[in-house]
Design an enzyme around this catalytic site. Sequence first.
Site, PDB file in Angstrom:
ATOM      1  N   LYS A   1      -4.855   3.717   0.521  1.00  0.00           N
ATOM      2  CA  LYS A   1      -3.971   3.570  -0.631  1.00  0.00           C
ATOM      3  C   LYS A   1      -3.986   4.873  -1.395  1.00  0.00           C
ATOM      4  CE  LYS A   1      -1.453   0.133  -2.302  1.00  0.00           C
ATOM      5  NZ  LYS A   1      -0.910  -1.034  -1.579  1.00  0.00           N
TER       6      LYS A   1
HETATM    7  P1  NAD Z   1       7.440  -2.664  -8.339  1.00  0.00           P
HETATM    8  O1  NAD Z   1       7.068  -1.475  -9.136  1.00  0.00           O
HETATM    9  O2  NAD Z   1       8.711  -2.644  -7.572  1.00  0.00           O
HETATM   10  O3  NAD Z   1       7.482  -3.955  -9.287  1.00  0.00           O
HETATM   11  C1  NAD Z   1       6.427  -4.299 -10.114  1.00  0.00           C
HETATM   12  C2  NAD Z   1       6.922  -5.359 -11.090  1.00  0.00           C
HETATM   13  O4  NAD Z   1       5.820  -5.771 -11.906  1.00  0.00           O
HETATM   14  C3  NAD Z   1       7.972  -4.836 -12.063  1.00  0.00           C
HETATM   15  O5  NAD Z   1       8.891  -5.874 -12.344  1.00  0.00           O
HETATM   16  C4  NAD Z   1       7.166  -4.498 -13.318  1.00  0.00           C
HETATM   17  O6  NAD Z   1       7.954  -4.549 -14.512  1.00  0.00           O
HETATM   18  C5  NAD Z   1       6.152  -5.614 -13.271  1.00  0.00           C
HETATM   19  N1  NAD Z   1       4.945  -5.296 -14.032  1.00  0.00           N
HETATM   20  C6  NAD Z   1       4.284  -4.113 -14.110  1.00  0.00           C
HETATM   21  N2  NAD Z   1       3.237  -4.222 -14.924  1.00  0.00           N
HETATM   22  C7  NAD Z   1       3.218  -5.502 -15.348  1.00  0.00           C
HETATM   23  C8  NAD Z   1       2.393  -6.231 -16.235  1.00  0.00           C
HETATM   24  N3  NAD Z   1       1.353  -5.645 -16.837  1.00  0.00           N
HETATM   25  N4  NAD Z   1       2.677  -7.539 -16.433  1.00  0.00           N
HETATM   26  C9  NAD Z   1       3.728  -8.115 -15.828  1.00  0.00           C
HETATM   27  N5  NAD Z   1       4.552  -7.480 -14.996  1.00  0.00           N
HETATM   28  C10 NAD Z   1       4.307  -6.188 -14.775  1.00  0.00           C
HETATM   29  O7  NAD Z   1       6.212  -2.971  -7.386  1.00  0.00           O
HETATM   30  P2  NAD Z   1       6.196  -3.837  -6.042  1.00  0.00           P
HETATM   31  O8  NAD Z   1       6.314  -2.919  -4.888  1.00  0.00           O
HETATM   32  O9  NAD Z   1       7.127  -4.997  -6.171  1.00  0.00           O
HETATM   33  O10 NAD Z   1       4.682  -4.349  -6.033  1.00  0.00           O
HETATM   34  C11 NAD Z   1       4.268  -5.522  -6.710  1.00  0.00           C
HETATM   35  C12 NAD Z   1       2.962  -6.008  -6.122  1.00  0.00           C
HETATM   36  O11 NAD Z   1       3.137  -6.293  -4.732  1.00  0.00           O
HETATM   37  C13 NAD Z   1       1.791  -5.007  -6.182  1.00  0.00           C
HETATM   38  O12 NAD Z   1       0.580  -5.713  -6.313  1.00  0.00           O
HETATM   39  C14 NAD Z   1       1.839  -4.350  -4.814  1.00  0.00           C
HETATM   40  O13 NAD Z   1       0.605  -3.770  -4.444  1.00  0.00           O
HETATM   41  C15 NAD Z   1       2.185  -5.553  -3.966  1.00  0.00           C
HETATM   42  N6  NAD Z   1       2.749  -5.259  -2.655  1.00  0.00           N
HETATM   43  C16 NAD Z   1       3.876  -4.490  -2.538  1.00  0.00           C
HETATM   44  C17 NAD Z   1       4.417  -4.264  -1.284  1.00  0.00           C
HETATM   45  C18 NAD Z   1       5.687  -3.499  -1.091  1.00  0.00           C
HETATM   46  O14 NAD Z   1       6.183  -3.469   0.044  1.00  0.00           O
HETATM   47  N7  NAD Z   1       6.286  -2.910  -2.115  1.00  0.00           N
HETATM   48  C19 NAD Z   1       3.783  -4.794  -0.155  1.00  0.00           C
HETATM   49  C20 NAD Z   1       2.655  -5.578  -0.303  1.00  0.00           C
HETATM   50  C21 NAD Z   1       2.154  -5.801  -1.563  1.00  0.00           C
END
Ligand code: NAD
Length: 418
Positions: free
Chosen positions: A106
């Site tokens: 990561k």
């Molecule tokens: P992103 O940046 O696209 O979205 C994150 C969302 O969370 C946004 O809507 C943001 O406003 C919100 N957010 C941020 N801080 C917050 C808080 N303190 N309280 C509430 N909401 C909050 O990110 P993403 O890629 O959608 O990732 C989200 C989660 O999924 C993370 O844990 C990431 O590690 C995990 N994840 C992502 C992927 C991927 O393919 N992008 C794959 C597996 C896991």
Amino acid sequence: MVARQSAWESAQIQLAEAVKHLGLDDGTHQLLATPRREMTVSIPLRRDDGHVEVLRGYRVQHNLSRGPAKGGIRYHPSTDIDEVRALAMWMTWKCALIGIPYGGAKGGVTIDPRLYSRNELERVTRRYASEIGPIVGPEKDIPAPDVGTDDQTMAWFMDTYSVNKGYTVTGVVTGKPVSVGGSQGRGGATSRGVMYSAFAALREARVDPREVSVAVQGFGKVGGLAAQYLHDAGCKVVAVSDVKGGAYNSMGLNPAAMLRAIRGAGMESVAGYPGTDPITNEELIELDVDILVPAALEGVIHDGNADAVKARFIVEGANGPTTPDADAILEARGAVVVPDILANSGGVAVSYFEWVQDLQAYWWTEDEVNDRLRAIMDKAYDEVSTLAREQGVSLRTAAQMIGVGRVAEAHRTRGLYP
Ligand code: NAD
């Protein structure tokens, strides 16, 4: 007040639990508990107004025993080395669990991307890519998007790496735009996987998806499309949120329209969306719904609120949203937690497909991608749920046992150098 379990503590506790069930020796436990390589870099950034500021970035390669390291890059103000370590460790177990030939990594930069212009984010990305360049590459470590980064970030990363090499290396990152070597279906892959694993849990409990209500925390890349896919499949999505707050309607929301408002029409947040009532992120976690999808950050379900969580199914779109203390509370009341390394593994599955396509320079159709994704996810869910039943453990412990067990097996088979 007792301090809540951090992501790194949670990851270590979960590993210890798997080690105990697998009966691994102390040496193997220590080896698996310790990241293989860690790089901390400083990123000098010239702001648009001309002054220079120095940011901090990280890349942690937790394990490389089953193949090159794989894992996203996060841009977030609270990102630090311990968070990146935890996320890297979870990537190792996730890749092993779904049977793809990667270790776990990561990366992150401590930055609030909302406070920087697009040009500044491009410069941050290019400098960060140059700094970690020596340890990444298609056969070494392959980054991808995570919180605060997206396909454009990956395009800048790929371009910087390629310019430094002197030729185009599409396979150095995944989650790129299709025009520069991205895969069909990568954009929605994590969310699609969240839906598949939610439906697998419902199937086991003999619950009809068309009769369930859903709340999604985090309306970003994962949560936004997970809400849309679940809605399109007949579930009633009653609440969604982002960092600024949430939107609730007991009659159900239209996530596709909300996504259009956010991505197309420039609305900054789902909070205040017409026809909805405001709801805080804390209230959303405790809503009386059938399925809760935490899809934002770690540690949002903890010992202080787990008692109040009413959802019967918690499907972890985010990495590490439930602390081990909270897991114990949820398990005691019979809630089903579909763990992160299973529920959100669709993203890295299609990242793997993207890397394979990049290496072969041969492109698959979206249907091929989605069919293979479904096959990987269904197989992983079956393996986890069968082991959980056989051993009388939670889905989390079963998933960890499979992931950790496969990595331990790789170490055993390869032997210890020197
Ligand atoms: P992103 O940046 O696209 O979205 C994150 C969302 O969370 C946004 O809507 C943001 O406003 C919100 N957010 C941020 N801080 C917050 C808080 N303190 N309280 C509430 N909401 C909050 O990110 P993403 O890629 O959608 O990732 C989200 C989660 O999924 C993370 O844990 C990431 O590690 C995990 N994840 C992502 C992927 C991927 O393919 N992008 C794959 C597996 C896991």
